[in-house]
Enzyme design. Sequence first.
Site, mmCIF file in Angstrom:
data_model
loop_
_atom_site.group_PDB
_atom_site.id
_atom_site.type_symbol
_atom_site.label_atom_id
_atom_site.label_comp_id
_atom_site.label_asym_id
_atom_site.label_seq_id
_atom_site.Cartn_x
_atom_site.Cartn_y
_atom_site.Cartn_z
ATOM 1 N N CYS A 117 6.383 -15.913 -17.004
ATOM 2 C CA CYS A 117 7.492 -15.665 -17.940
ATOM 3 C C CYS A 117 8.630 -14.863 -17.305
ATOM 4 O O CYS A 117 9.590 -14.511 -17.992
ATOM 5 C CB CYS A 117 6.983 -14.924 -19.175
ATOM 6 S SG CYS A 117 6.664 -13.187 -18.872
ATOM 7 N N HIS B 14 -11.126 1.394 -13.193
ATOM 8 C CA HIS B 14 -9.714 1.785 -13.226
ATOM 9 C C HIS B 14 -8.760 0.679 -12.805
ATOM 10 O O HIS B 14 -7.604 0.937 -12.513
ATOM 11 C CB HIS B 14 -9.502 3.023 -12.334
ATOM 12 C CG HIS B 14 -10.177 4.256 -12.856
ATOM 13 N ND1 HIS B 14 -10.340 5.403 -12.106
ATOM 14 C CD2 HIS B 14 -10.745 4.510 -14.061
ATOM 15 C CE1 HIS B 14 -10.965 6.311 -12.833
ATOM 16 N NE2 HIS B 14 -11.229 5.794 -14.022
ATOM 17 N N ASN C 244 -22.004 13.383 -1.134
ATOM 18 C CA ASN C 244 -20.645 13.932 -1.116
ATOM 19 C C ASN C 244 -20.513 14.908 0.048
ATOM 20 O O ASN C 244 -21.503 15.476 0.494
ATOM 21 C CB ASN C 244 -20.347 14.652 -2.440
ATOM 22 C CG ASN C 244 -18.853 14.781 -2.698
ATOM 23 O OD1 ASN C 244 -18.096 15.218 -1.835
ATOM 24 N ND2 ASN C 244 -18.414 14.386 -3.887
ATOM 25 N N GLY D 122 -19.261 9.959 -3.451
ATOM 26 C CA GLY D 122 -17.858 10.218 -3.112
ATOM 27 C C GLY D 122 -16.927 10.346 -4.295
ATOM 28 O O GLY D 122 -15.826 9.817 -4.271
ATOM 29 N N THR D 123 -17.376 11.060 -5.317
ATOM 30 C CA THR D 123 -16.461 11.320 -6.430
ATOM 31 C C THR D 123 -16.490 12.802 -6.784
ATOM 32 O O THR D 123 -17.540 13.443 -6.721
ATOM 33 C CB THR D 123 -16.783 10.472 -7.680
ATOM 34 O OG1 THR D 123 -15.911 10.861 -8.749
ATOM 35 C CG2 THR D 123 -18.223 10.572 -8.121
ATOM 36 N N SER D 124 -15.306 13.319 -7.158
ATOM 37 C CA SER D 124 -15.233 14.733 -7.549
ATOM 38 C C SER D 124 -15.761 14.921 -8.971
ATOM 39 O O SER D 124 -15.919 16.060 -9.415
ATOM 40 C CB SER D 124 -13.792 15.223 -7.448
ATOM 41 O OG SER D 124 -12.952 14.404 -8.218
ATOM 42 N N TYR E 243 2.900 1.954 -5.080
ATOM 43 C CA TYR E 243 1.787 0.988 -5.136
ATOM 44 C C TYR E 243 1.877 -0.043 -4.013
ATOM 45 O O TYR E 243 0.843 -0.521 -3.543
ATOM 46 C CB TYR E 243 1.695 0.344 -6.528
ATOM 47 C CG TYR E 243 0.924 1.259 -7.438
ATOM 48 C CD1 TYR E 243 -0.468 1.349 -7.353
ATOM 49 C CD2 TYR E 243 1.574 2.107 -8.321
ATOM 50 C CE1 TYR E 243 -1.174 2.241 -8.139
ATOM 51 C CE2 TYR E 243 0.868 3.005 -9.106
ATOM 52 C CZ TYR E 243 -0.505 3.062 -9.004
ATOM 53 O OH TYR E 243 -1.217 3.957 -9.771
ATOM 54 N N ARG F 284 0.137 1.685 -1.281
ATOM 55 C CA ARG F 284 -1.322 1.707 -1.490
ATOM 56 C C ARG F 284 -1.933 0.316 -1.316
ATOM 57 O O ARG F 284 -3.042 0.165 -0.807
ATOM 58 C CB ARG F 284 -1.646 2.265 -2.886
ATOM 59 C CG ARG F 284 -1.269 3.731 -3.022
ATOM 60 C CD ARG F 284 -1.805 4.322 -4.303
ATOM 61 N NE ARG F 284 -3.263 4.207 -4.363
ATOM 62 C CZ ARG F 284 -3.967 4.366 -5.476
ATOM 63 N NH1 ARG F 284 -3.367 4.654 -6.603
ATOM 64 N NH2 ARG F 284 -5.271 4.240 -5.462
HETATM 65 P P1 OAD Z 1 -11.298 12.467 -5.686
HETATM 66 O O1 OAD Z 1 -10.242 12.451 -4.645
HETATM 67 O O2 OAD Z 1 -11.104 13.338 -6.870
HETATM 68 O O3 OAD Z 1 -12.657 12.925 -5.023
HETATM 69 C C1 OAD Z 1 -13.128 12.366 -3.827
HETATM 70 C C2 OAD Z 1 -14.508 12.932 -3.569
HETATM 71 O O4 OAD Z 1 -15.028 12.291 -2.411
HETATM 72 C C3 OAD Z 1 -14.536 14.438 -3.303
HETATM 73 O O5 OAD Z 1 -15.594 14.978 -4.063
HETATM 74 C C4 OAD Z 1 -14.807 14.544 -1.809
HETATM 75 O O6 OAD Z 1 -15.567 15.698 -1.479
HETATM 76 C C5 OAD Z 1 -15.619 13.280 -1.577
HETATM 77 N N1 OAD Z 1 -15.559 12.722 -0.213
HETATM 78 C C6 OAD Z 1 -14.493 12.615 0.619
HETATM 79 N N2 OAD Z 1 -14.824 11.979 1.751
HETATM 80 C C7 OAD Z 1 -16.135 11.659 1.641
HETATM 81 C C8 OAD Z 1 -17.078 10.994 2.481
HETATM 82 N N3 OAD Z 1 -16.728 10.502 3.671
HETATM 83 N N4 OAD Z 1 -18.354 10.860 2.033
HETATM 84 C C9 OAD Z 1 -18.721 11.352 0.829
HETATM 85 N N5 OAD Z 1 -17.874 11.987 0.000
HETATM 86 C C10 OAD Z 1 -16.608 12.142 0.379
HETATM 87 O O7 OAD Z 1 -11.570 10.950 -6.099
HETATM 88 P P2 OAD Z 1 -12.306 10.368 -7.411
HETATM 89 O O8 OAD Z 1 -13.440 11.230 -7.831
HETATM 90 O O9 OAD Z 1 -12.597 8.955 -7.118
HETATM 91 O O10 OAD Z 1 -7.914 7.344 -10.925
HETATM 92 O O11 OAD Z 1 -11.156 10.477 -8.479
HETATM 93 C C11 OAD Z 1 -11.339 9.876 -9.736
HETATM 94 C C12 OAD Z 1 -10.068 9.249 -10.247
HETATM 95 O O12 OAD Z 1 -9.022 10.210 -10.203
HETATM 96 C C13 OAD Z 1 -9.542 8.120 -9.388
HETATM 97 O O13 OAD Z 1 -10.165 6.897 -9.669
HETATM 98 C C14 OAD Z 1 -8.094 8.077 -9.732
HETATM 99 C C15 OAD Z 1 -7.778 9.552 -9.889
HETATM 100 O O14 OAD Z 1 -6.935 9.846 -10.889
HETATM 101 C C16 OAD Z 1 -6.892 6.427 -10.976
HETATM 102 O O15 OAD Z 1 -6.027 6.331 -10.136
HETATM 103 C C17 OAD Z 1 -6.901 5.541 -12.144
#
Ligand code: OAD
Length: 287
Positions: free
Chosen positions: A194, A140, A257, A231-233, A84, A87
Amino acid sequence: MIFGKQLMPLVIKMSKRQLNDFEAFRKVLSQSKNIVALTGAGVSAESGIPTFRGEGGLWRKYRSADLATPHAFYTKPHLVWEFYHYRRTIAFNAQPNDAHKALAKYEKLCEEQGHKFNIITQNVDGLHTKAGSRNVIELHGALHKVVCTNVKCGTVAENFDDPICEALRGRGDPMVREDLPMIDKKDLPKCKKCSGLLRPYIVWFGENLDPDILQQARDLVEECDICLVIGTSSVVYPAAMFAPLVAERGKPVAEFNLTEEPASDLFQFHFPGPCGSTLPRALNIQI
Ligand code: OAD
Protein backbone atom coordinates in the site's frame (compact mmCIF):
# COMPACT_ATOMS: atom_id res chain seq x y z
CA MET A 1 7.04 -4.09 27.63
CA ILE A 2 7.70 -3.05 31.19
CA PHE A 3 11.10 -2.18 32.51
CA GLY A 4 12.02 -2.41 36.14
CA LYS A 5 14.50 -3.77 38.59
CA GLN A 6 12.00 -5.04 41.11
CA LEU A 7 10.94 -8.66 40.99
CA MET A 8 7.36 -9.88 41.08
CA PRO A 9 6.25 -10.80 44.60
CA LEU A 10 6.77 -14.52 44.10
CA VAL A 11 7.02 -16.95 46.95
CA ILE A 12 10.00 -19.02 45.99
CA LYS A 13 11.44 -21.78 48.08
CA MET A 14 15.13 -21.08 47.73
CA SER A 15 17.16 -24.03 46.66
CA LYS A 16 20.82 -24.44 47.47
CA ARG A 17 22.80 -22.55 44.86
CA GLN A 18 25.15 -24.68 42.84
CA LEU A 19 28.06 -22.93 41.16
CA ASN A 20 29.69 -24.51 38.12
CA ASP A 21 28.26 -27.91 39.02
CA PHE A 22 28.16 -29.28 35.47
CA GLU A 23 27.74 -32.86 36.61
CA ALA A 24 24.71 -32.18 38.81
CA PHE A 25 23.15 -30.01 36.10
CA ARG A 26 23.58 -32.68 33.43
CA LYS A 27 21.96 -35.24 35.71
CA VAL A 28 18.91 -33.04 36.25
CA LEU A 29 18.79 -32.18 32.54
CA SER A 30 18.91 -35.84 31.54
CA GLN A 31 15.78 -36.44 33.62
CA SER A 32 13.91 -33.55 31.97
CA LYS A 33 11.46 -34.06 29.12
CA ASN A 34 10.32 -30.53 28.59
CA ILE A 35 13.05 -27.92 28.44
CA VAL A 36 12.81 -24.18 27.93
CA ALA A 37 15.74 -21.90 27.19
CA LEU A 38 15.15 -18.21 27.78
CA THR A 39 17.72 -16.09 26.00
CA GLY A 40 18.73 -12.44 25.97
CA ALA A 41 21.30 -10.18 24.35
CA GLY A 42 24.21 -11.94 26.10
CA VAL A 43 23.74 -15.07 23.99
CA SER A 44 24.63 -13.01 20.91
CA ALA A 45 27.42 -10.95 22.48
CA GLU A 46 30.08 -13.38 21.24
CA SER A 47 28.66 -12.94 17.73
CA GLY A 48 29.56 -9.24 17.98
CA ILE A 49 26.08 -7.89 18.70
CA PRO A 50 26.17 -5.25 21.45
CA THR A 51 24.05 -5.92 24.54
CA PHE A 52 21.63 -3.29 25.79
CA ARG A 53 22.89 -2.51 29.27
CA GLY A 54 26.56 -3.19 28.99
CA GLU A 55 29.30 -1.27 27.23
CA GLY A 56 28.36 -0.39 23.69
CA GLY A 57 24.74 0.11 24.70
CA LEU A 58 24.75 3.61 23.20
CA TRP A 59 24.15 4.52 19.56
CA ARG A 60 25.58 7.98 19.02
CA LYS A 61 24.34 9.89 22.07
CA TYR A 62 21.18 7.80 22.38
CA ARG A 63 20.31 4.83 24.57
CA SER A 64 18.28 2.27 22.69
CA ALA A 65 15.41 3.03 25.09
CA ASP A 66 15.41 6.59 23.65
CA LEU A 67 14.90 5.36 20.10
CA ALA A 68 12.96 2.14 20.55
CA THR A 69 9.71 3.93 21.28
CA PRO A 70 6.59 4.80 19.26
CA HIS A 71 7.13 8.45 20.25
CA ALA A 72 10.65 8.51 18.79
CA PHE A 73 9.35 6.96 15.57
CA TYR A 74 6.47 9.41 15.36
CA THR A 75 8.70 12.45 15.90
CA LYS A 76 11.94 11.30 14.20
CA PRO A 77 11.23 8.33 11.93
CA HIS A 78 14.42 9.00 9.91
CA LEU A 79 16.59 8.73 13.04
CA VAL A 80 14.86 5.58 14.26
CA TRP A 81 15.25 4.02 10.80
CA GLU A 82 18.95 4.95 10.75
CA PHE A 83 19.36 3.21 14.11
CA TYR A 84 17.52 0.10 12.91
CA HIS A 85 19.38 0.10 9.59
CA TYR A 86 22.60 -0.06 11.65
CA ARG A 87 21.24 -2.88 13.81
CA ARG A 88 19.91 -4.80 10.80
CA THR A 89 23.28 -4.63 9.04
CA ILE A 90 25.07 -5.97 12.13
CA ALA A 91 22.53 -8.75 12.63
CA PHE A 92 22.44 -9.79 8.97
CA ASN A 93 26.24 -10.08 8.88
CA ALA A 94 26.59 -11.79 12.26
CA GLN A 95 27.16 -15.51 12.57
CA PRO A 96 25.77 -17.77 15.29
CA ASN A 97 28.30 -18.51 18.03
CA ASP A 98 28.86 -21.71 19.97
CA ALA A 99 26.00 -20.98 22.37
CA HIS A 100 23.46 -20.68 19.50
CA LYS A 101 24.94 -23.78 17.86
CA ALA A 102 24.80 -25.80 21.09
CA LEU A 103 21.12 -24.93 21.56
CA ALA A 104 20.31 -25.90 17.96
CA LYS A 105 22.11 -29.23 18.30
CA TYR A 106 20.46 -29.88 21.64
CA GLU A 107 17.03 -29.28 20.09
CA LYS A 108 17.77 -32.01 17.52
CA LEU A 109 18.85 -34.41 20.28
CA CYS A 110 15.64 -33.70 22.16
CA GLU A 111 13.58 -34.33 19.03
CA GLU A 112 15.26 -37.72 18.57
CA GLN A 113 14.41 -38.60 22.17
CA GLY A 114 10.83 -37.35 21.91
CA HIS A 115 11.49 -34.53 24.37
CA LYS A 116 10.27 -30.96 24.05
CA PHE A 117 12.81 -28.19 23.65
CA ASN A 118 11.84 -24.58 23.06
CA ILE A 119 13.69 -21.29 23.00
CA ILE A 120 11.99 -18.12 24.14
CA THR A 121 14.19 -15.26 23.05
CA GLN A 122 14.11 -11.54 23.73
CA ASN A 123 16.56 -11.09 20.88
CA VAL A 124 15.58 -9.72 17.51
CA ASP A 125 18.74 -10.75 15.62
CA GLY A 126 17.46 -14.04 14.18
CA LEU A 127 20.65 -15.89 15.17
CA HIS A 128 18.90 -18.85 16.83
CA THR A 129 17.12 -19.60 13.57
CA LYS A 130 20.32 -19.04 11.58
CA ALA A 131 22.01 -21.62 13.83
CA GLY A 132 19.29 -24.14 12.94
CA SER A 133 16.94 -23.90 15.93
CA ARG A 134 13.34 -24.39 14.88
CA ASN A 135 11.30 -24.01 18.04
CA VAL A 136 11.95 -20.34 18.66
CA ILE A 137 9.53 -17.80 20.07
CA GLU A 138 10.68 -14.26 19.29
CA LEU A 139 9.04 -12.28 22.07
CA HIS A 140 10.22 -8.84 20.98
CA GLY A 141 9.89 -9.20 17.22
CA ALA A 142 12.63 -9.53 14.60
CA LEU A 143 14.96 -7.16 12.75
CA HIS A 144 14.34 -8.96 9.47
CA LYS A 145 10.61 -8.22 9.66
CA VAL A 146 8.73 -5.00 8.97
CA VAL A 147 5.17 -3.91 9.57
CA CYS A 148 3.14 -1.33 7.67
CA THR A 149 2.07 1.61 9.84
CA ASN A 150 -1.04 2.19 7.72
CA VAL A 151 -3.74 0.88 10.09
CA LYS A 152 -5.86 -0.26 7.15
CA CYS A 153 -2.95 -2.39 5.92
CA GLY A 154 -0.75 -3.48 8.84
CA THR A 155 0.99 -6.09 6.70
CA VAL A 156 3.89 -7.87 8.40
CA ALA A 157 6.57 -9.03 5.96
CA GLU A 158 10.06 -10.45 5.98
CA ASN A 159 12.65 -8.13 4.52
CA PHE A 160 16.36 -8.93 4.36
CA ASP A 161 17.29 -6.03 2.02
CA ASP A 162 20.40 -4.20 3.15
CA PRO A 163 19.92 -1.28 2.92
CA ILE A 164 16.17 -1.56 3.09
CA CYS A 165 15.87 1.62 0.97
CA GLU A 166 18.33 3.73 -1.02
CA ALA A 167 18.10 6.72 1.32
CA LEU A 168 19.58 4.62 4.14
CA ARG A 169 22.61 3.50 2.14
CA GLY A 170 25.76 4.57 4.02
CA ARG A 171 23.75 5.82 7.01
CA GLY A 172 23.53 4.54 10.59
CA ASP A 173 27.16 5.11 11.60
CA PRO A 174 27.06 5.01 15.42
CA MET A 175 30.13 7.26 15.80
CA VAL A 176 28.70 10.32 14.01
CA ARG A 177 28.56 13.18 16.51
CA GLU A 178 25.89 15.39 15.03
CA ASP A 179 22.62 14.18 13.56
CA LEU A 180 23.01 13.91 9.78
CA PRO A 181 20.63 15.75 7.43
CA MET A 182 17.16 14.37 7.89
CA ILE A 183 15.98 11.75 5.40
CA ASP A 184 12.64 12.82 3.99
CA LYS A 185 9.75 10.66 5.21
CA LYS A 186 8.79 9.86 1.61
CA ASP A 187 12.22 8.23 1.11
CA LEU A 188 11.96 5.94 4.14
CA PRO A 189 11.00 2.25 3.68
CA LYS A 190 7.58 1.76 2.09
CA CYS A 191 5.07 -1.08 2.22
CA LYS A 192 5.07 -3.13 -1.00
CA LYS A 193 1.28 -3.49 -0.80
CA CYS A 194 0.00 0.00 0.00
CA SER A 195 3.10 2.28 0.00
CA GLY A 196 2.48 3.15 3.66
CA LEU A 197 5.46 3.92 5.89
CA LEU A 198 7.08 0.75 7.22
CA ARG A 199 8.48 0.37 10.70
CA PRO A 200 10.62 -2.38 12.18
CA TYR A 201 8.58 -5.33 13.52
CA ILE A 202 9.91 -4.80 17.03
CA VAL A 203 8.08 -4.43 20.32
CA TRP A 204 9.08 -0.99 21.53
CA PHE A 205 9.08 0.46 25.03
CA GLY A 206 5.51 1.35 25.98
CA GLU A 207 4.04 -1.26 23.62
CA ASN A 208 2.42 -4.57 24.44
CA LEU A 209 3.74 -7.90 23.29
CA ASP A 210 1.68 -9.79 20.73
CA PRO A 211 -0.88 -11.55 22.99
CA ASP A 212 -0.68 -14.86 21.07
CA ILE A 213 3.10 -14.96 21.26
CA LEU A 214 2.99 -14.06 24.94
CA GLN A 215 0.45 -16.82 25.61
CA GLN A 216 2.62 -19.39 23.80
CA ALA A 217 5.58 -18.36 25.93
CA ARG A 218 3.53 -18.47 29.13
CA ASP A 219 2.28 -21.97 28.31
CA LEU A 220 5.84 -23.18 27.81
CA VAL A 221 6.96 -21.59 31.07
CA GLU A 222 4.08 -23.22 32.94
CA GLU A 223 4.67 -26.68 31.47
CA CYS A 224 8.46 -27.01 31.38
CA ASP A 225 10.37 -29.08 33.87
CA ILE A 226 13.64 -27.17 33.60
CA CYS A 227 14.58 -23.67 32.46
CA LEU A 228 17.90 -22.34 31.17
CA VAL A 229 18.32 -18.57 31.50
CA ILE A 230 21.04 -17.45 29.13
CA GLY A 231 22.59 -13.99 28.75
CA THR A 232 19.78 -11.84 30.05
CA SER A 233 19.81 -9.17 32.74
CA SER A 234 16.23 -10.25 33.60
CA VAL A 235 15.03 -6.70 34.16
CA VAL A 236 12.51 -6.32 31.33
CA TYR A 237 9.04 -7.72 31.88
CA PRO A 238 7.29 -9.91 31.06
CA ALA A 239 10.34 -12.03 30.12
CA ALA A 240 11.98 -11.21 33.47
CA MET A 241 9.30 -13.14 35.37
CA PHE A 242 9.48 -16.35 33.31
CA ALA A 243 12.43 -18.03 35.04
CA PRO A 244 11.32 -16.94 38.54
CA LEU A 245 7.92 -18.50 37.76
CA VAL A 246 9.61 -21.81 36.91
CA ALA A 247 11.63 -21.62 40.14
CA GLU A 248 8.42 -20.88 42.04
CA ARG A 249 7.02 -24.21 40.84
CA GLY A 250 10.04 -25.88 42.43
CA LYS A 251 11.64 -26.71 39.07
CA PRO A 252 15.35 -26.25 38.42
CA VAL A 253 16.59 -23.10 36.71
CA ALA A 254 20.13 -22.76 35.42
CA GLU A 255 21.64 -19.37 34.74
CA PHE A 256 24.41 -18.77 32.21
CA ASN A 257 25.69 -15.22 32.54
CA LEU A 258 28.90 -13.25 32.86
CA THR A 259 27.71 -11.70 36.10
CA GLU A 260 25.16 -11.92 38.90
CA GLU A 261 21.87 -10.25 38.06
CA PRO A 262 18.98 -9.12 40.32
CA ALA A 263 17.14 -12.44 39.92
CA SER A 264 20.19 -14.68 40.22
CA ASP A 265 19.52 -15.63 43.85
CA LEU A 266 16.31 -17.36 42.80
CA PHE A 267 18.03 -19.90 40.55
CA GLN A 268 19.56 -23.24 41.48
CA PHE A 269 22.43 -23.57 39.01
CA HIS A 270 24.94 -20.88 38.04
CA PHE A 271 27.48 -21.00 35.29
CA PRO A 272 29.43 -17.76 35.31
CA GLY A 273 31.35 -16.87 32.18
CA PRO A 274 30.75 -16.47 28.47
CA CYS A 275 27.89 -18.75 27.44
CA GLY A 276 29.71 -19.67 24.21
CA SER A 277 31.92 -21.77 26.49
CA THR A 278 29.73 -22.69 29.46
CA LEU A 279 26.62 -23.72 27.53
CA PRO A 280 28.12 -26.35 25.16
CA ARG A 281 29.89 -27.85 28.16
CA ALA A 282 26.74 -27.92 30.29
CA LEU A 283 24.69 -29.46 27.46
CA ASN A 284 27.53 -31.86 26.65
CA ILE A 285 27.51 -30.79 23.01
CA GLN A 286 30.54 -30.93 20.74
CA ILE A 287 30.48 -27.97 18.35
P1 OAD B 1 20.81 -6.82 28.55
O1 OAD B 1 21.78 -6.01 27.77
O2 OAD B 1 19.96 -6.12 29.55
O3 OAD B 1 21.60 -7.94 29.34
C1 OAD B 1 22.55 -8.75 28.72
C2 OAD B 1 22.99 -9.79 29.73
O4 OAD B 1 23.89 -10.68 29.07
C3 OAD B 1 23.73 -9.22 30.95
O5 OAD B 1 23.19 -9.85 32.09
C4 OAD B 1 25.18 -9.62 30.72
O6 OAD B 1 25.87 -9.87 31.93
C5 OAD B 1 25.00 -10.91 29.93
N1 OAD B 1 26.11 -11.27 29.03
C6 OAD B 1 26.86 -10.46 28.23
N2 OAD B 1 27.73 -11.18 27.50
C7 OAD B 1 27.53 -12.47 27.83
C8 OAD B 1 28.12 -13.71 27.43
N3 OAD B 1 29.09 -13.76 26.51
N4 OAD B 1 27.67 -14.85 28.01
C9 OAD B 1 26.69 -14.82 28.94
N5 OAD B 1 26.10 -13.68 29.35
C10 OAD B 1 26.50 -12.53 28.82
O7 OAD B 1 19.93 -7.64 27.50
P2 OAD B 1 18.51 -8.37 27.71
O8 OAD B 1 18.40 -8.97 29.06
O9 OAD B 1 18.34 -9.26 26.55
O10 OAD B 1 14.17 -5.21 24.25
O11 OAD B 1 17.52 -7.15 27.61
C11 OAD B 1 16.14 -7.39 27.55
C12 OAD B 1 15.45 -6.44 26.61
O12 OAD B 1 15.79 -5.11 26.96
C13 OAD B 1 15.89 -6.56 25.17
O13 OAD B 1 15.24 -7.59 24.48
C14 OAD B 1 15.54 -5.23 24.60
C15 OAD B 1 15.86 -4.31 25.76
O14 OAD B 1 15.00 -3.29 25.94
C16 OAD B 1 13.82 -4.67 23.04
O15 OAD B 1 14.58 -4.04 22.33
C17 OAD B 1 12.43 -4.89 22.63
